[in-house]
Design an enzyme around this catalytic site. Structure first.
Site, PDB file in Angstrom:
ATOM      1  N   GLU A  45       0.792  -1.205   0.044  1.00  7.92           N
ATOM      2  CA  GLU A  45      -0.090   0.041   0.026  1.00  7.92           C
ATOM      3  C   GLU A  45       0.806   1.260  -0.105  1.00  7.92           C
ATOM      4  OE1 GLU A  45      -3.046   0.372  -0.777  1.00  7.92           O
ATOM      5  OE2 GLU A  45      -3.632  -1.671  -0.675  1.00  7.92           O
ATOM      6  N   TYR A 128      -7.552   6.187   3.579  1.00  9.06           N
ATOM      7  CA  TYR A 128      -7.509   5.230   2.536  1.00  9.06           C
ATOM      8  C   TYR A 128      -6.785   3.926   3.121  1.00  9.06           C
ATOM      9  CZ  TYR A 128      -6.108   2.109  -0.967  1.00  9.06           C
ATOM     10  OH  TYR A 128      -5.894   0.839  -1.549  1.00  9.06           O
ATOM     11  N   ASP A 146      -9.781   4.834  -2.793  1.00  9.51           N
ATOM     12  CA  ASP A 146      -8.690   5.574  -3.397  1.00  9.51           C
ATOM     13  C   ASP A 146      -9.258   6.449  -4.532  1.00  9.51           C
ATOM     14  OD1 ASP A 146      -9.113   3.715  -5.222  1.00  9.51           O
ATOM     15  OD2 ASP A 146      -7.015   2.990  -5.381  1.00  9.51           O
TER      16      ASP A 146
END
Ligand code: SF4
Length: 224
Positions: A45, A128, A146
């Protein structure tokens, strides 16, 4: 009757069903989708923030080979971490990732939190990323919006929404409404809607003719 921009119960069901079926057939086999290890998910991520998937695919295994665990990352010299990140750019992400590892290991549990609130306390982790780690590592039924997801939701349900904070909040609420309640399905749904934004409903072009959720999409229906 709910306001027009809020998906009805039947639209929610159809959207979910079609998206999940499409993702099963067309979702890419990406390395971070094969794991539920929270450290590996977290690294992916951080890398995916502002970087193309193909580039991350190249750097991700190399980084993990050098720093296979939170402990290894925390103990490394910052120069080595930066070196492993070279080519991905935005080095602040690497510095934050290492700071995060050190913060966690200095804490009581030494592990990556499971819940969104705990995750959001960590360096470099926004709304997020916290949702993504809770969903992709721990299979929690929590939304993560996102830019790809925001675009799909905006085109599908809120074509008139602007960019104000309350508009963003609206997108998060719609994402939560659409999300299946069980963790495994929520995992696939979150991955699927991101994938739809990356492959079909892209920033450059909306390929409505090949979109699985066109029937539930305010924008897609107009172009049918
Ligand atoms: S129908 Fe078109 S606009 Fe709607 S989600 Fe699909 S690609 Fe995007």
């Amino acid at each position: 009757m709910p306001p027009k921009s809020i998906p009805s119960v039947s639209e929610v069901r159809r959207f979910r069903r079609r998206l999940l079926a499409w993702f099963r057939r067309h979702g890419r086999d990406l390395p971070w989708r094969r794991t539920r290890d929270p450290y590996r998910v977290l690294v992916s991520e951080f890398m995916l923030q502002q970087t193309q998937v193909a580039r991350v695919e190249e750097f991700y295994p190399r980084f993990l080979a050098r720093f296979p665990s939170l402990e290894a990352l925390a103990a490394a010299r910052p120069g080595r971490v930066r070196e492993a990140w070279e080519g991905l750019g935005y080095y602040r992400r690497a510095a934050n990732l290492q700071r995060l590892a050190r913060t966690l290991l200095a804490g009581e549990t030494g592990t990556i939190p499971r819940d969104v609130d705990g995750l959001r306390q960590l360096p470099g982790v926004g709304r997020y990323t916290a949702g993504a780690v809770a969903s992709f590592a721990y299979e929690q039924a929590t939304p993560c919006v996102d830019t790809n997801v925001a675009r799909v939701l905006r085109r599908a349900f809120h074509p008139r929404l602007g960019l104000r904070a309350r508009d963003q909040q609206r997108l998060w609420e719609t994402a939560a409404l659409l999300l299946p309640r069980t963790g495994k399905s929520a995992w696939a749904f979150n991955q699927g809607i991101m994938e739809l934004g990356a492959l079909v409903c892209t920033a450059r072009i909306a390929r409505c003719g090949m979109c699985p959720v066109r029937g539930e999409c305010r924008t897609g229906r107009r172009t049918a």
